[in-house]
Design a protein around this motif. Sequence first.
Motif, PDB file in Angstrom:
ATOM      1  N   LYS A   1       0.840  -1.201   0.000  1.00 33.65           N
ATOM      2  CA  LYS A   1       0.000   0.000   0.000  1.00 33.65           C
ATOM      3  C   LYS A   1       0.873   1.249   0.000  1.00 33.65           C
ATOM      4  CE  LYS A   1      -3.862  -2.086   2.543  1.00 33.65           C
ATOM      5  NZ  LYS A   1      -4.733  -1.959   3.736  1.00 33.65           N
ATOM      6  N   GLY A   2       0.435   2.263  -0.767  1.00 34.03           N
ATOM      7  CA  GLY A   2       1.133   3.532  -0.779  1.00 34.03           C
ATOM      8  C   GLY A   2       0.615   4.459   0.299  1.00 34.03           C
ATOM      9  N   GLU A   3       1.137   5.677   0.303  1.00 37.76           N
ATOM     10  CA  GLU A   3       0.753   6.665   1.306  1.00 37.76           C
ATOM     11  C   GLU A   3      -0.680   7.150   1.066  1.00 37.76           C
ATOM     12  OE1 GLU A   3       2.488   8.099   4.023  1.00 37.76           O
ATOM     13  OE2 GLU A   3       3.711   6.321   3.679  1.00 37.76           O
ATOM     14  N   PRO A   4      -1.441   7.407   2.134  1.00 40.06           N
ATOM     15  CA  PRO A   4      -2.777   7.984   1.958  1.00 40.06           C
ATOM     16  C   PRO A   4      -2.669   9.397   1.410  1.00 40.06           C
ATOM     17  CG  PRO A   4      -2.144   8.006   4.275  1.00 40.06           C
ATOM     18  CD  PRO A   4      -1.094   7.220   3.547  1.00 40.06           C
ATOM     19  N   VAL A   5      -3.640   9.767   0.606  1.00 40.00           N
ATOM     20  CA  VAL A   5      -3.622  11.070  -0.061  1.00 40.00           C
ATOM     21  C   VAL A   5      -4.231  12.131   0.858  1.00 40.00           C
ATOM     22  CG1 VAL A   5      -4.343  12.335  -2.117  1.00 40.00           C
ATOM     23  CG2 VAL A   5      -3.889   9.885  -2.261  1.00 40.00           C
ATOM     24  N   ASP A   6      -3.665  13.331   0.813  1.00 42.88           N
ATOM     25  CA  ASP A   6      -4.220  14.463   1.557  1.00 42.88           C
ATOM     26  C   ASP A   6      -5.273  15.124   0.682  1.00 42.88           C
ATOM     27  OD1 ASP A   6      -4.665  16.354   3.453  1.00 42.88           O
ATOM     28  OD2 ASP A   6      -2.714  17.333   3.293  1.00 42.88           O
ATOM     29  N   MET A   7      -6.528  14.882   0.982  1.00 45.07           N
ATOM     30  CA  MET A   7      -7.624  15.264   0.101  1.00 45.07           C
ATOM     31  C   MET A   7      -8.256  16.596   0.516  1.00 45.07           C
ATOM     32  SD  MET A   7      -7.928  12.562  -1.942  1.00 45.07           S
ATOM     33  CE  MET A   7      -9.616  12.542  -2.548  1.00 45.07           C
ATOM     34  N   LEU A   8      -8.891  17.261  -0.443  1.00 42.87           N
ATOM     35  CA  LEU A   8      -9.687  18.453  -0.158  1.00 42.87           C
ATOM     36  C   LEU A   8     -10.934  18.092   0.641  1.00 42.87           C
ATOM     37  CD1 LEU A   8     -10.580  21.473  -0.728  1.00 42.87           C
ATOM     38  CD2 LEU A   8     -11.779  20.548  -2.720  1.00 42.87           C
ATOM     39  N   GLY A   9     -11.647  17.072   0.179  1.00 44.29           N
ATOM     40  CA  GLY A   9     -12.885  16.654   0.824  1.00 44.29           C
ATOM     41  C   GLY A   9     -12.954  15.153   0.951  1.00 44.29           C
ATOM     42  N   ASN A  10     -14.014  14.673   1.583  1.00 47.53           N
ATOM     43  CA  ASN A  10     -14.205  13.242   1.826  1.00 47.53           C
ATOM     44  C   ASN A  10     -12.997  12.636   2.536  1.00 47.53           C
ATOM     45  OD1 ASN A  10     -15.838  10.990   1.757  1.00 47.53           O
ATOM     46  ND2 ASN A  10     -15.223  10.346  -0.283  1.00 47.53           N
ATOM     47  N   ARG A  11     -12.405  13.416   3.425  1.00 44.36           N
ATOM     48  CA  ARG A  11     -11.200  12.971   4.126  1.00 44.36           C
ATOM     49  C   ARG A  11     -11.460  11.810   5.071  1.00 44.36           C
ATOM     50  NH1 ARG A  11      -9.086  18.962   5.972  1.00 44.36           N
ATOM     51  NH2 ARG A  11      -8.283  19.655   3.953  1.00 44.36           N
ATOM     52  N   ASP A  12     -12.713  11.683   5.543  1.00 43.62           N
ATOM     53  CA  ASP A  12     -13.006  10.616   6.487  1.00 43.62           C
ATOM     54  C   ASP A  12     -13.202   9.276   5.789  1.00 43.62           C
ATOM     55  OD1 ASP A  12     -15.002  12.308   5.598  1.00 43.62           O
ATOM     56  OD2 ASP A  12     -16.300  12.079   7.327  1.00 43.62           O
ATOM     57  N   CYS A  13     -12.911   9.218   4.497  1.00 42.92           N
ATOM     58  CA  CYS A  13     -12.763   7.945   3.787  1.00 42.92           C
ATOM     59  C   CYS A  13     -11.402   7.994   3.093  1.00 42.92           C
ATOM     60  CB  CYS A  13     -13.872   7.740   2.758  1.00 42.92           C
ATOM     61  SG  CYS A  13     -13.728   6.166   1.872  1.00 42.92           S
ATOM     62  N   PRO A  14     -10.349   7.519   3.746  1.00 38.31           N
ATOM     63  CA  PRO A  14      -8.996   7.671   3.198  1.00 38.31           C
ATOM     64  C   PRO A  14      -8.834   6.965   1.855  1.00 38.31           C
ATOM     65  CG  PRO A  14      -9.005   6.095   4.988  1.00 38.31           C
ATOM     66  CD  PRO A  14     -10.365   6.724   4.981  1.00 38.31           C
ATOM     67  N   GLN A  15      -8.034   7.570   1.002  1.00 33.19           N
ATOM     68  CA  GLN A  15      -7.746   6.997  -0.304  1.00 33.19           C
ATOM     69  C   GLN A  15      -6.232   6.856  -0.484  1.00 33.19           C
ATOM     70  OE1 GLN A  15      -9.676   9.547  -3.193  1.00 33.19           O
ATOM     71  NE2 GLN A  15     -11.696   8.730  -2.708  1.00 33.19           N
ATOM     72  N   GLY A  16      -5.841   5.868  -1.272  1.00 34.86           N
ATOM     73  CA  GLY A  16      -4.418   5.645  -1.509  1.00 34.86           C
ATOM     74  C   GLY A  16      -4.197   4.539  -2.518  1.00 34.86           C
ATOM     75  N   PRO A  17      -2.984   4.452  -3.078  1.00 35.25           N
ATOM     76  CA  PRO A  17      -2.681   3.446  -4.106  1.00 35.25           C
ATOM     77  C   PRO A  17      -2.365   2.082  -3.502  1.00 35.25           C
ATOM     78  CG  PRO A  17      -0.748   4.788  -3.694  1.00 35.25           C
ATOM     79  CD  PRO A  17      -1.844   5.349  -2.822  1.00 35.25           C
ATOM     80  N   VAL A  18      -2.518   1.050  -4.343  1.00 36.94           N
ATOM     81  CA  VAL A  18      -2.148  -0.310  -3.959  1.00 36.94           C
ATOM     82  C   VAL A  18      -1.359  -0.923  -5.114  1.00 36.94           C
ATOM     83  CG1 VAL A  18      -2.957  -2.588  -3.233  1.00 36.94           C
ATOM     84  CG2 VAL A  18      -4.222  -0.551  -2.527  1.00 36.94           C
ATOM     85  N   TYR A  19      -0.245  -1.584  -4.774  1.00 40.40           N
ATOM     86  CA  TYR A  19       0.655  -2.170  -5.776  1.00 40.40           C
ATOM     87  C   TYR A  19       0.632  -3.693  -5.654  1.00 40.40           C
ATOM     88  CZ  TYR A  19       2.429   2.624  -5.559  1.00 40.40           C
ATOM     89  OH  TYR A  19       2.529   3.995  -5.558  1.00 40.40           O
ATOM     90  N   PHE A  20       0.661  -4.365  -6.809  1.00 39.48           N
ATOM     91  CA  PHE A  20       0.625  -5.824  -6.852  1.00 39.48           C
ATOM     92  C   PHE A  20       1.853  -6.323  -7.612  1.00 39.48           C
ATOM     93  CE2 PHE A  20      -3.673  -4.193  -6.693  1.00 39.48           C
ATOM     94  CZ  PHE A  20      -4.246  -4.915  -5.659  1.00 39.48           C
ATOM     95  N   ASP A  21       2.677  -7.140  -6.943  1.00 43.16           N
ATOM     96  CA  ASP A  21       3.897  -7.672  -7.550  1.00 43.16           C
ATOM     97  C   ASP A  21       3.863  -9.196  -7.444  1.00 43.16           C
ATOM     98  OD1 ASP A  21       6.408  -8.194  -8.525  1.00 43.16           O
ATOM     99  OD2 ASP A  21       7.485  -7.345  -6.804  1.00 43.16           O
ATOM    100  N   ASN A  22       3.408  -9.843  -8.541  1.00 40.13           N
ATOM    101  CA  ASN A  22       3.285 -11.309  -8.581  1.00 40.13           C
ATOM    102  C   ASN A  22       2.471 -11.835  -7.393  1.00 40.13           C
ATOM    103  OD1 ASN A  22       4.737 -11.900 -11.002  1.00 40.13           O
ATOM    104  ND2 ASN A  22       6.650 -11.495  -9.902  1.00 40.13           N
ATOM    105  N   VAL A  23       1.315 -11.290  -7.241  1.00 41.61           N
ATOM    106  CA  VAL A  23       0.424 -11.689  -6.160  1.00 41.61           C
ATOM    107  C   VAL A  23      -0.402 -12.887  -6.624  1.00 41.61           C
ATOM    108  CG1 VAL A  23      -1.495 -10.971  -4.682  1.00 41.61           C
ATOM    109  CG2 VAL A  23       0.330  -9.341  -5.262  1.00 41.61           C
TER     110      VAL A  23
END
Length: 417
Positions: free
Chosen positions: A222-244
């Motif tokens: 999992k990557g770092e959570p994004v600092d969002m303008l709105g909807n902050r109480d639902c965190p968003q962030g990237p996910v990486y898959f390496d031969n999963v």
Amino acid sequence: MSFLDLDRLTNEDELIRRNIHRFAEEILRPLSIKADRMEPRDRIALGSPLYDAIKEMKKMELHKIHLPKERGGLELTNLQRYIIDEELGWASLGFATLIGVDAIPFTIAALFGSERVRDELVKPWLEDTEGKYIGCWGVTEPEHGSDYILAFRDKDVGSFGKGNVIIEHDGDEWVINGQKSAWVSAAPICTHMGLHAQLKDGKSLRDGAFVITPLNLRGVRKGEPVDMLGNRDCPQGPVYFDNVHVPDDYVIVQPPFYEVFSDQLLNLTSVNMGAYSVGLARAAFEEALRYAKTRVQGGKSLIEHKNIKLRMYEMFERVETARYYVRRAMDYVYTKFFIEQSFATPPRYARAAQIYAKKIAFEVAHDALQVFGAYGLSREFIIEKLFRDARALLIEDGTVETLSLDAADDIIQNYGL
């Protein structure tokens, strides 16, 4: 409740609405304000109000509301589902989104998964009251955002390029590689993802699979959570898959059903997003009305000024019209999918519910903030948060422009003259 309701609600409907509103007002909204004001890393750390909210919602069994009773859900009418959604949106767009995406992988597994998948994943999720199982919906990618919505109707889908997450069969397992974007709701805290991935030999985004992917598997990061303008109480962030590697039966949907399934899933999420949006719009309207009745300016309360009276009526009109359209659209979509078990429901009604309600939420939040004047720009009043959340809504779950184009294609191709 403070608003009038044109539907004839039963005593059970009223009881559900009162109980959920009390829960929304006393528990969810205060937790959402705390979470909104935290730094992104602190927001997802152990001890964050996010986890308290998830636990409380699961204790209330709100993660089960979209499943029929025979699959472990609650015995609710479509109207009751709508009532719950609107109250969640009233409390917190972020928390409403959290419990909504939490349900996606497990609900799909409950409906279409193997007996082993239901025993291993669905059963413990249904019984969870501690937030040990948290789902999310992995759609958008670094090179594919709202175009994922258009992929299932646009004739030029071949020009969209390959997906960023690729899956291929390897014996009795599947192997996943690639990255989901920073805009996956709940990704920083979720345990399982309902993942959309393109088949390795697929020609376009339509040639994909829906996979239940535990995010504690080797190769997931999992990557770092994004600092969002709105909807902050639902965190968003990237996910990486390496031969999963995932078991064969964790791939729930493949072609040719994948294309139809994805379109119908977006119908379900669209009407729910519409309901959350109405809840947010109602919250903004009620805050403005309360403030206008107590704020004195020009020698009298704001509500006595004719321009404010007109603005309050216009906000009320928007909230009410959005509510009744979204209710009808939700009833239509849920009846088609869960009762009639139809996979041919046209998307125009569900998309319109989401598009219209999102626009209404932003318009009402904008006008409500204007009633507050400079106070509306400060954290002293929740309208500041509601306005930011309403702005985020115009992009979340697909931009309103892309959703409109998708509905337009359906209308043009299928509307009978």
